[in-house]
Design a protein around this motif. Sequence first.
Motif, PDB file in Angstrom:
ATOM      1  N   LEU A   1      33.481 -33.176  94.039  1.00 43.40           N
ATOM      2  CA  LEU A   1      33.078 -32.836  92.687  1.00 43.40           C
ATOM      3  C   LEU A   1      32.398 -34.028  92.031  1.00 43.40           C
ATOM      4  CD1 LEU A   1      36.381 -31.069  91.638  1.00 43.40           C
ATOM      5  CD2 LEU A   1      34.263 -29.988  92.370  1.00 43.40           C
TER       6      LEU A   1
ATOM      7  N   GLN B   1      31.880 -37.651  86.975  1.00 42.01           N
ATOM      8  CA  GLN B   1      31.821 -37.837  85.530  1.00 42.01           C
ATOM      9  C   GLN B   1      32.384 -36.629  84.783  1.00 42.01           C
ATOM     10  OE1 GLN B   1      30.687 -40.552  83.912  1.00 42.01           O
ATOM     11  NE2 GLN B   1      30.254 -41.664  85.781  1.00 42.01           N
ATOM     12  N   GLN B   2      33.536 -36.144  85.188  1.00 44.76           N
ATOM     13  CA  GLN B   2      34.106 -34.970  84.543  1.00 44.76           C
ATOM     14  C   GLN B   2      35.143 -35.376  83.514  1.00 44.76           C
ATOM     15  OE1 GLN B   2      35.573 -31.937  87.057  1.00 44.76           O
ATOM     16  NE2 GLN B   2      33.781 -31.856  88.332  1.00 44.76           N
ATOM     17  N   TRP B   3      35.252 -34.571  82.456  1.00 41.73           N
ATOM     18  CA  TRP B   3      36.275 -34.793  81.449  1.00 41.73           C
ATOM     19  C   TRP B   3      37.615 -34.348  81.998  1.00 41.73           C
ATOM     20  CZ3 TRP B   3      39.634 -31.498  78.939  1.00 41.73           C
ATOM     21  CH2 TRP B   3      40.313 -32.038  77.861  1.00 41.73           C
ATOM     22  N   ARG B   4      38.625 -35.145  81.757  1.00 38.54           N
ATOM     23  CA  ARG B   4      39.977 -34.774  82.160  1.00 38.54           C
ATOM     24  C   ARG B   4      40.868 -34.819  80.933  1.00 38.54           C
ATOM     25  NH1 ARG B   4      40.988 -37.912  87.856  1.00 38.54           N
ATOM     26  NH2 ARG B   4      39.138 -37.106  88.860  1.00 38.54           N
TER      27      ARG B   4
END
Length: 72
Positions: free
Chosen positions: A30, A33-36
């Motif tokens: 994936l 730079q994904q928001w968690r």
Amino acid sequence: MRFEEGANRRLHDEVVSARYTVVNDGFARLPGQQWRGAGVAVPVFSLRSENSFGVGEFADLKPLADWGRQVG
């Protein structure tokens, strides 16, 4: 929408009847730079404070939010 990135993965195997092959490498590639985020689910009836009647009230949500901000 993009679920996975990187090179395609292929399984090179012979086809045999009456056999199932399950492939799972356990990892999805994936974007990094994904928001968690995380959250808390609290039933209102379980909230109790020194100022409440002991049955959980909406007014007890503010002390919970203040505590959440304090602990980060």
